[in-house]
Design an enzyme around this catalytic site. Structure first.
Site, PDB file in Angstrom:
ATOM      1  N   ARG A 128       0.712  -1.038   0.007  1.00 11.78           N
ATOM      2  CA  ARG A 128       0.033   0.139  -0.001  1.00 11.78           C
ATOM      3  C   ARG A 128       0.577   1.163   0.131  1.00 11.78           C
ATOM      4  NH1 ARG A 128      -5.107  -0.448   4.076  1.00 11.78           N
ATOM      5  NH2 ARG A 128      -3.261  -0.258   5.672  1.00 11.78           N
ATOM      6  N   ASP A 129       1.846   1.352  -0.344  1.00 12.36           N
ATOM      7  CA  ASP A 129       2.981   2.470  -0.656  1.00 12.36           C
ATOM      8  C   ASP A 129       3.885   2.286  -1.676  1.00 12.36           C
ATOM      9  OD1 ASP A 129       3.007   5.168  -0.565  1.00 12.36           O
ATOM     10  OD2 ASP A 129       4.421   5.327   1.252  1.00 12.36           O
ATOM     11  N   ILE A 130       3.693   1.732  -2.552  1.00 13.84           N
ATOM     12  CA  ILE A 130       4.763   1.233  -3.728  1.00 13.84           C
ATOM     13  C   ILE A 130       4.935   2.326  -4.555  1.00 13.84           C
ATOM     14  CG2 ILE A 130       5.328  -0.126  -5.777  1.00 13.84           C
ATOM     15  CD1 ILE A 130       3.657  -2.457  -4.345  1.00 13.84           C
TER      16      ILE A 130
END
Length: 301
Positions: free
Chosen positions: A85-87
């Site tokens: 959830r934060d690539i």
């Protein structure tokens, strides 16, 4: 303890993979601070290489090597029921031997329970998929795959592909660059709580558009990119399917780690130190204004 610290601890203790940063130890100091001992990755991150257009030159084989490492990391997370959830390029750190490792699990969470409500306010805006921009509370690993696709696009064109200044601006750019999400191409999308799109709708972009913009990735690479950027998350390619794609077997072969381009100088170590202090999901704000001007969607209809 801050929630992101707990998440980082929990998931890094569970995940052991060559392309995921290793948590070596945890200890608390006298002032009650919690200290995470992570492996040392001295060569900066992919964002630094992408931005250094003067000092770093790379080609299709290098992009394939980096994308292979990222895709394997995401596949492993999803196999173990973890959403990152934060690539983004800034969270893809480079080890001394050239190996790329996914870091910053401060927004990660498990997704083994399909009925559990999740927040839509995750993933740095430029890499956030449309289902989260529309307020979806139930979602899958497809949210990470969209981010992986935008990292792929950024590696090819060396500038963020969809860089909106606001959530609404991000939706508008997605409609222009990818196509407008409608009931025809994504059944059920209009029922999402924050669904709103500009009128009139844009048709979904075809292969010719992607080849014109990302042609250096080759026909197979463009095919993989298009499958990662499908609007309907249920039709988006999965991590496992991405690893089985024929692009990896096509020429050129991925560059060996030791031959991958590297950024020169010691500033990368200082940059990592600063990045580790930054809250997850935060944009590098000084890039925003410059990037927005580089993206010219005026010619698109």
């Amino acid at each position: 303890m801050a929630p992101d610290a707990i998440r980082e601890l929990k998931h890094l203790q569970e995940l052991s993979h060559p392309n995921i940063i290793s948590l070596l130890s945890v200890f608390s100091s006298k002032d009650q601070n919690l200290n995470l001992v992570l492996e040392f990755l001295p060569l900066g991150d992919l964002e630094m290489l992408i931005k250094d257009t003067e000092g770093v030159r790379y080609g299709a084989a290098d992009i394939k090597a980096w994308m292979g490492m990222l895709t394997r990391a995401v596949w492993f997370c999803h196999e173990n029921f973890v959403l990152h959830r934060d690539i983004k390029p800034n969270n893809l750190l480079i080890a001394a031997d050239g190996e790329v490792k996914l870091g910053d699990f401060g927004l990660a969470r498990s997704f083994s329970d399909p009925y559990r409500i999740m927040t839509s306010n995750v993933i740095t805006r430029w890499y956030r998929p449309p289902e989260l921009l529309f307020g979806a509370r139930h979602y899958s690993g497809a949210v990470d795959i969209w981010s992986v696709g935008l990292v792929f696009a950024e590696l090819v064109i060396r500038t963020p592909y969809i860089a909106g200044d606001t959530e609404i601006g991000q939706v508008n750019l997605i409609c222009q660059a990818i196509g407008t999400p409608t009931e025809e191409n994504w059944p059920g999308v209009s029922k999402l709580p924050e669904y709103t799109v500009p009128d009139p709708p844009n048709p979904v972009r075809g292969r010719d558009h992607y080849l014109a913009t990302f042609g250096t990735a080759g026909h197979e690479g463009v095919d993989l990119l298009m499958k990662m950027l499908i609007l309907d998350p249920r039709k988006r390619i999965t991590g496992r399917e991405a690893l089985e794609h024929k692009w990896w077997a096509a020429d050129p072969k991925p560059t060996r780690n030791e031959d991958l381009p590297k950024k020169q100088g010691s500033s990368s170590e200082e940059k990592i130190g600063e990045d580790l202090k930054r809250r997850p999901g935060v944009l590098d704000d000084d890039r925003g204004p410059k990037v927005a001007r580089k993206l010219d969607f005026g010619g698109m209809k």
